[in-house]
Design an enzyme around this catalytic site. Structure first.
Site, PDB file in Angstrom:
ATOM      1  CE  LYS A  63      -4.528   1.977  -0.718  1.00 36.12           C
ATOM      2  NZ  LYS A  63      -3.923   0.845  -0.002  1.00 36.12           N
ATOM      3  CE  LYS A 105      -1.490   4.026   2.630  1.00 36.75           C
ATOM      4  NZ  LYS A 105      -1.347   2.930   3.627  1.00 36.75           N
ATOM      5  CB  SER A 118      -0.955   0.007   1.198  1.00 34.50           C
ATOM      6  OG  SER A 118      -2.069  -0.809   0.943  1.00 34.50           O
ATOM      7  CB  SER A 170      -4.230   1.688   4.015  1.00 33.18           C
ATOM      8  OG  SER A 170      -3.504   1.299   2.885  1.00 33.18           O
TER       9      SER A 170
END
Length: 391
Positions: free
Chosen positions: A63, A228, A60, A120
């Site tokens: 992202k 993140k 993730s 997320s």
């Protein structure tokens, strides 16, 4: 010709400034992370790296690029925070981390961005991608185009989420270095994202659905600004972590860790190292930069200002030995172009040159016309005649 020469001097001076930055540290931090990098946000200087160009699945952390494109669309006015986004069947079907969007459900861009950054949410990431580009595939094309523009040579995206159970997921690869590049672009150019990346707990849907940040550094590491986390079986535990202290903002990226504790401890160790050993200083400092006299100009002088890096990254051990030397031309003949080089600011640590930055004209100065000169001479003659008459 004069402009081309000035441009060449400016480019050379900027290269000197870049090459005089601190080199990537060779210190052995003994990180558990197989791939890692630490950079300074303001200058992009690499402070530490280990296998930073190894191509790995990012989970993730993907992202970061998704959010970069979303923030660019918002800041350019192509979409607005208040726009309502409708969840498609594809978005609602996304697995992994999600807020369980239902097909046809609408939510504002702001709430979806919050859900992506804090929890997320894969469903929100897909819905936003479709809202901006029409389809996730079209959005992924934009992701890869932006990656190329940023110099992310180790990267190829196949989706906007980082999920590894989708078609061609094995081709979805990037590196710690490339993640640092896109993280810096997001944080430095779109600081509004920090309103979301620093949230510990919040809600959406009018308080009906709770969000909890997957980045535990937000709560437990002083100065955390983001950014993140990511995890899949193929990618392991990943993290792009950013923090700011005393005007210095650092970005640390770790990939393919075996445990969530490994990723947070590895990122924390790099950030601790950076804050302990480096500082940002003003390139100009407290030095007064003189104006340069202008011959045959409509203004008698032009102010010289620093062009290029406003801040320099230095090792803290050298902070007390920093000196600055200002050298400007004795005079310049009009016309003077805005940005024309007038001198150099040299920053040293002891005998070592850290940077040579151009000093350039703050404003243009037009050349006097013959009419201007005649009028000035006439004014001087009139003044002299009046003074003689008074005497």
């Amino acid at each position: 010709m004069k402009q081309r020469i000035c441009s060449g001097l400016l480019a050379i001076a900027m290269l000197l400034a870049v090459f005089s930055m601190p080199a990537a540290a060779t210190a052995d931090l003994q990180l558990a992370a197989p791939s890692a990098i630490l950079i300074d946000g303001a200058t992009g200087t690499v402070l530490y790296e280990s296998n930073a160009h190894e191509k790995l699945a990012p989970a993730s952390v993907t992202k970061v690029m998704t959010l970069l494109l979303i923030m660019e669309a918002i800041d350019s006015g192509r979409i607005a925070w208040t726009d309502m986004v409708t969840a498609s069947e594809a978005a609602a079907a996304k697995g992994g981390s999600q807020i369980y969007l239902k097909v046809g459900e609408t939510m504002s861009v702001e709430e979806m961005v919050k859900s992506v950054t804090v929890s997320s949410a894969n469903d929100c990431a897909c819905a936003l991608a479709e809202h901006i580009a029409g389809s996730e595939a079209a959005f992924v094309d934009k992701m890869n185009q932006r990656a190329a523009e940023l110099g992310m040579k180790d990267t190829h995206f196949v989706n906007c989420t980082g999920l590894d159970d989708e078609p061609n997921a094995a081709e979805h690869l990037t590196s710690a270095y490339d993640i640092a590049l896109m993280s810096r672009e997001l944080l430095m150019k779109h600081p509004d994202i920090k309103k979301f990346t620093t949230i510990w707990m919040d809600t959406v849907r009018g308080g009906a659905f709770g969000l909890s940040n997957t980045n535990k550094l937000v709560r437990f590491y002083e100065g955390t600004t983001g950014l993140k986390t990511g995890f899949t079986r193929a990618a392991g535990y990943c993290l792009s972590a950013s923090a700011a202290r005393d005007g210095l903002e650092l970005i640390g990226v770790v990939l393919h860790c075996e445990s969530t504790n490994d990723r947070f401890q590895s990122a924390k160790a790099m950030l601790d190292y950076g804050f302990a050993n480096y500082a940002l200083i003003s390139a100009k400092g407290e030095e007064a930069i003189p104006a340069v006299p202008v011959t045959l100009g409509k203004s008698g002088q032009v102010q010289a200002v620093v062009s290029g890096e406003e801040q320099l990254l230095i090792e803290k051990a050298n902070q007390s030995s920093i000196t600055r030397t200002v050298t400007v031309l004795p005079s310049v003949t009009a016309p003077v172009n805005q940005g024309q080089q007038l001198g150099t600011l040299t920053v040293r640590s002891g005998d070592t040159v850290l940077a040579e930055l151009p000093l350039v004209a703050e404003l243009p100065v037009e050349r006097l016309t013959w009419k201007d000169i005649a009028m000035r001479l006439l004014a001087k003659l009139s003044m002299a005649t009046w003074q003689q008459g008074e005497a």
